[in-house]
Design a protein around this motif. Sequence first.
Motif, PDB file in Angstrom:
ATOM      1  N   THR A 123       0.846  -1.194   0.000  1.00 30.53           N
ATOM      2  CA  THR A 123       0.000   0.000   0.000  1.00 30.53           C
ATOM      3  C   THR A 123       0.880   1.242   0.000  1.00 30.53           C
ATOM      4  OG1 THR A 123      -1.698  -1.162   1.287  1.00 30.53           O
ATOM      5  CG2 THR A 123      -1.850   1.233   1.180  1.00 30.53           C
ATOM      6  N   ILE A 124       0.598   2.138  -0.923  1.00 26.66           N
ATOM      7  CA  ILE A 124       1.222   3.467  -0.951  1.00 26.66           C
ATOM      8  C   ILE A 124       0.104   4.487  -0.778  1.00 26.66           C
ATOM      9  CG2 ILE A 124       2.545   5.124  -2.305  1.00 26.66           C
ATOM     10  CD1 ILE A 124       3.779   2.789  -3.804  1.00 26.66           C
ATOM     11  N   LYS A 125       0.244   5.359   0.189  1.00 30.79           N
ATOM     12  CA  LYS A 125      -0.825   6.322   0.440  1.00 30.79           C
ATOM     13  C   LYS A 125      -0.285   7.736   0.579  1.00 30.79           C
ATOM     14  CE  LYS A 125      -0.931   5.445   5.446  1.00 30.79           C
ATOM     15  NZ  LYS A 125      -1.784   5.054   6.576  1.00 30.79           N
ATOM     16  N   LEU A 126      -1.078   8.687   0.102  1.00 27.38           N
ATOM     17  CA  LEU A 126      -0.801  10.115   0.199  1.00 27.38           C
ATOM     18  C   LEU A 126      -2.092  10.798   0.626  1.00 27.38           C
ATOM     19  CD1 LEU A 126       1.123  10.632  -3.169  1.00 27.38           C
ATOM     20  CD2 LEU A 126       2.158  10.442  -0.893  1.00 27.38           C
ATOM     21  N   GLY A 127      -1.947  11.885   1.346  1.00 31.43           N
ATOM     22  CA  GLY A 127      -3.154  12.571   1.781  1.00 31.43           C
ATOM     23  C   GLY A 127      -2.858  13.874   2.482  1.00 31.43           C
ATOM     24  N   GLY A 128      -3.921  14.509   2.927  1.00 30.32           N
ATOM     25  CA  GLY A 128      -3.781  15.763   3.638  1.00 30.32           C
ATOM     26  C   GLY A 128      -5.105  16.233   4.180  1.00 30.32           C
ATOM     27  N   THR A 129      -5.055  17.151   5.137  1.00 34.63           N
ATOM     28  CA  THR A 129      -6.249  17.751   5.720  1.00 34.63           C
ATOM     29  C   THR A 129      -6.019  19.246   5.885  1.00 34.63           C
ATOM     30  OG1 THR A 129      -5.511  17.416   8.007  1.00 34.63           O
ATOM     31  CG2 THR A 129      -6.801  15.647   6.988  1.00 34.63           C
ATOM     32  N   ILE A 130      -7.098  20.002   5.870  1.00 38.99           N
ATOM     33  CA  ILE A 130      -7.047  21.439   6.115  1.00 38.99           C
ATOM     34  C   ILE A 130      -8.326  21.842   6.832  1.00 38.99           C
ATOM     35  CG2 ILE A 130      -8.024  22.003   3.856  1.00 38.99           C
ATOM     36  CD1 ILE A 130      -6.323  24.562   3.898  1.00 38.99           C
ATOM     37  N   ALA A 131      -8.194  22.770   7.800  1.00 40.34           N
ATOM     38  CA  ALA A 131      -9.344  23.255   8.564  1.00 40.34           C
ATOM     39  C   ALA A 131      -9.192  24.751   8.781  1.00 40.34           C
ATOM     40  CB  ALA A 131      -9.452  22.532   9.902  1.00 40.34           C
ATOM     41  N   LEU A 132     -10.283  25.500   8.561  1.00 39.46           N
ATOM     42  CA  LEU A 132     -10.318  26.941   8.735  1.00 39.46           C
ATOM     43  C   LEU A 132     -11.375  27.302   9.770  1.00 39.46           C
ATOM     44  CD1 LEU A 132     -10.152  28.110   5.007  1.00 39.46           C
ATOM     45  CD2 LEU A 132      -8.262  27.842   6.616  1.00 39.46           C
ATOM     46  N   ASN A 188     -10.738  16.836   3.549  1.00 48.48           N
ATOM     47  CA  ASN A 188      -9.848  15.682   3.664  1.00 48.48           C
ATOM     48  C   ASN A 188      -9.577  15.113   2.267  1.00 48.48           C
ATOM     49  OD1 ASN A 188      -9.831  15.749   6.519  1.00 48.48           O
ATOM     50  ND2 ASN A 188     -11.773  14.639   6.570  1.00 48.48           N
ATOM     51  N   LEU A 189      -8.329  14.761   2.048  1.00 56.45           N
ATOM     52  CA  LEU A 189      -7.927  14.198   0.759  1.00 56.45           C
ATOM     53  C   LEU A 189      -7.137  12.927   1.003  1.00 56.45           C
ATOM     54  CD1 LEU A 189      -7.558  14.370  -2.339  1.00 56.45           C
ATOM     55  CD2 LEU A 189      -5.495  15.736  -1.896  1.00 56.45           C
ATOM     56  N   GLU A 190      -7.520  11.830   0.317  1.00 56.65           N
ATOM     57  CA  GLU A 190      -6.829  10.561   0.450  1.00 56.65           C
ATOM     58  C   GLU A 190      -6.593   9.947  -0.927  1.00 56.65           C
ATOM     59  OE1 GLU A 190      -8.823   7.815   2.980  1.00 56.65           O
ATOM     60  OE2 GLU A 190      -9.263   9.297   4.543  1.00 56.65           O
ATOM     61  N   PHE A 191      -5.410   9.376  -1.089  1.00 59.08           N
ATOM     62  CA  PHE A 191      -5.101   8.598  -2.289  1.00 59.08           C
ATOM     63  C   PHE A 191      -4.351   7.346  -1.865  1.00 59.08           C
ATOM     64  CE2 PHE A 191      -2.021   7.269  -5.505  1.00 59.08           C
ATOM     65  CZ  PHE A 191      -2.892   6.953  -6.544  1.00 59.08           C
ATOM     66  N   ASN A 192      -4.857   6.180  -2.282  1.00 53.07           N
ATOM     67  CA  ASN A 192      -4.230   4.896  -1.971  1.00 53.07           C
ATOM     68  C   ASN A 192      -3.988   4.115  -3.254  1.00 53.07           C
ATOM     69  OD1 ASN A 192      -4.295   5.254   0.840  1.00 53.07           O
ATOM     70  ND2 ASN A 192      -6.406   4.480   0.964  1.00 53.07           N
ATOM     71  N   HIS A 193      -2.789   3.561  -3.337  1.00 54.94           N
ATOM     72  CA  HIS A 193      -2.493   2.604  -4.400  1.00 54.94           C
ATOM     73  C   HIS A 193      -2.206   1.267  -3.724  1.00 54.94           C
ATOM     74  CE1 HIS A 193      -1.029   0.832  -8.098  1.00 54.94           C
ATOM     75  NE2 HIS A 193       0.058   0.425  -7.444  1.00 54.94           N
ATOM     76  N   PHE A 194      -3.035   0.262  -4.085  1.00 52.93           N
ATOM     77  CA  PHE A 194      -2.965  -1.039  -3.432  1.00 52.93           C
ATOM     78  C   PHE A 194      -2.672  -2.100  -4.489  1.00 52.93           C
ATOM     79  CE2 PHE A 194      -5.023  -4.859  -1.571  1.00 52.93           C
ATOM     80  CZ  PHE A 194      -4.307  -4.904  -0.371  1.00 52.93           C
ATOM     81  N   SER A 195      -1.741  -3.003  -4.176  1.00 52.60           N
ATOM     82  CA  SER A 195      -1.374  -4.055  -5.131  1.00 52.60           C
ATOM     83  C   SER A 195      -0.997  -5.323  -4.376  1.00 52.60           C
ATOM     84  CB  SER A 195      -0.197  -3.610  -6.014  1.00 52.60           C
ATOM     85  OG  SER A 195       0.938  -3.305  -5.221  1.00 52.60           O
ATOM     86  N   ASP A 196      -0.901  -6.436  -5.094  1.00 54.55           N
ATOM     87  CA  ASP A 196      -0.511  -7.695  -4.469  1.00 54.55           C
ATOM     88  C   ASP A 196       0.482  -8.440  -5.366  1.00 54.55           C
ATOM     89  OD1 ASP A 196      -1.943  -8.913  -6.496  1.00 54.55           O
ATOM     90  OD2 ASP A 196      -3.651  -9.459  -5.247  1.00 54.55           O
TER      91      ASP A 196
END
Length: 603
Positions: A231-240, A249-257
């Motif tokens: 699993t490779i994941k990237l993401g981030g959050t921001i609050a005002l 909220n932002l999420e990106f996952n790359h999943f492989s086997d």
Amino acid sequence: MMIKNIKAFINKRTMFSAHSPLERIGMGIFLLLLSQYTFAQNKQGNIGTEVVNVVKPYAPTISDAFKVKEVPVITNDENAKKENVKYSILPFPVASTFLPSKGNAQGVEKAKQVRLFKNYTTLGIGNYGALNAELYVTDDLNNNDYVSGMFRHQSSRGGLKDVVLDNGFYDTAIDLVYGTNEEGMAWNVNAGYQNQIYNWYGLPANFGNTLTLQEKMALVNSIDSQQSYNTIKLGGTIALEEGIFSNANLEFNHFSDAYNSSENRFLLTPTFKFDVMDEAIKTKFIIDYVGGSFKSNYLGTNTEALKYGYTNFGIVPSFEMIKDDWTLNLGAGLMYSKGTENKTNKFYVYPSVTASYKVVGDLMIFYAGAIGDLQQNTYKDLVDTNPFVSPTLEIKPTNELYDIHAGLKGKLASTVSYDIKASYTYDENKALFLSNDYTEKSTNANYAFGNSLHVVYDDMKTIRFYGEIKADLAKGVTVGVDGTLSSYSNKFEKEAWNLPAIQLNSTLDFAITEKWFAGVNLFYVGERKDQQINTDIVYVVAPGPITLDGYLDLNANVRFKYNERFTAFVKANNITNNGYQKWLNYPVQGFQLMLGANYKFDF
């Protein structure tokens, strides 16, 4: 003759006006002296003696009655002059040897403040070749910026009794975070990588019945049961804090086997706040994409990769009303799902209503709700639940039409809380795990010998009752018990595969001394149903569902706090040494013991 002269004198004086006070006083003095002189003259003469008896009857008289005034009138009070009294102190030195003792303020004894550390590391070693290691570090770059990192590793060499295939596992992950906290805004970005290795070791109990012993052993030795997930994941959050934009909220996952399966997941959920008619309307937007492919189907008959893909767009507006003891949250969910591979496009409308009412303050709170959602199923999420699935799954979303629930929560005492709830849920395309049928051919894939599970979808109604109670019995002693009873109704499948009707869980944590601590955890999972057949065998009557026995698992731990930084621990899992099957043909490890330590520190 003298008396006559006196009377004549008196009468003569009376003829004059004796109205003057001085004249009246002088006349009185003169008469007094004259009477004394007259008595003296009489005493000198011999007048003889005589007894005179006076007899007169007593005639009492009654004076006139008068009323006593309740409030006496003081006539001279207003005219009285008040004197000004002046006080003065004459200092006079006095020698004294008295020494007063100093007073001590009385107050509540404060507990010693526990020091908090930013970093820690943990290492544990146990039987079955188990290893557990963790490291967490964080550092403030300045007043606003920070970085942190987390490393985790869990592994076991296996060694299950009567299991012929490799049954170890390996799980390693690392996460990195960079963030900032500024006035009115906070944000962070994160990245991570995880590698998991599991083995399809769950061969059926009667595996090889159609083969000779030599053929069976040769076939078993040819099976490579290992599966690897990455699993490779990237993401981030921001609050005002201010403005219509609240957070995102932002999420990106790359999943492989290891079998060339691949999946990408992208999820973006921004939230906005609008003021309409003095009411704040909170609106959440959803962009959820999943797409992937499997190299082969279970039988290996496909010529092209099996692809899937769904993009869900949603908007969930809601606003909250608070009045006295009532809290009401009204909203609705609008979702549009677009199938990129199967060309299926659907529009969904979901309820999103929750309410609560304080029946008796915080002692009893009634709550209820009706909500729905479109759940995006992914290969990664299914593996996280059951790592023994085959890489040949069908992936599609679950349409949770509604979840209607009601319950009571509150406090039985200041240290005892409770929560009871009843719910009714209706799901379309509910994902269920079911064991794969199999053959005993040497050309099968490594997961096609009855040692893996797949996913089936069914429309299911569920009635569920849940209860929970937590208590702080004494200083340092906490107890928690919860339980769930479920009843399932399926539309297509025979059973609610691998779903238990009963689940119970209890925990107990207590402080033995200031340095010694202990905890106990006991959980019970009821019977489940599964089904599997060997398609090489021609059955007169096909086997029915298989019942997996319920199991009880008892765990305990003891911790010794040497100082505020260093803590040693002993963990014992599955103390009853019960080799129960969590999934069909997958027994768990028996009694497990781990020794380890935890160290906290700061840079």
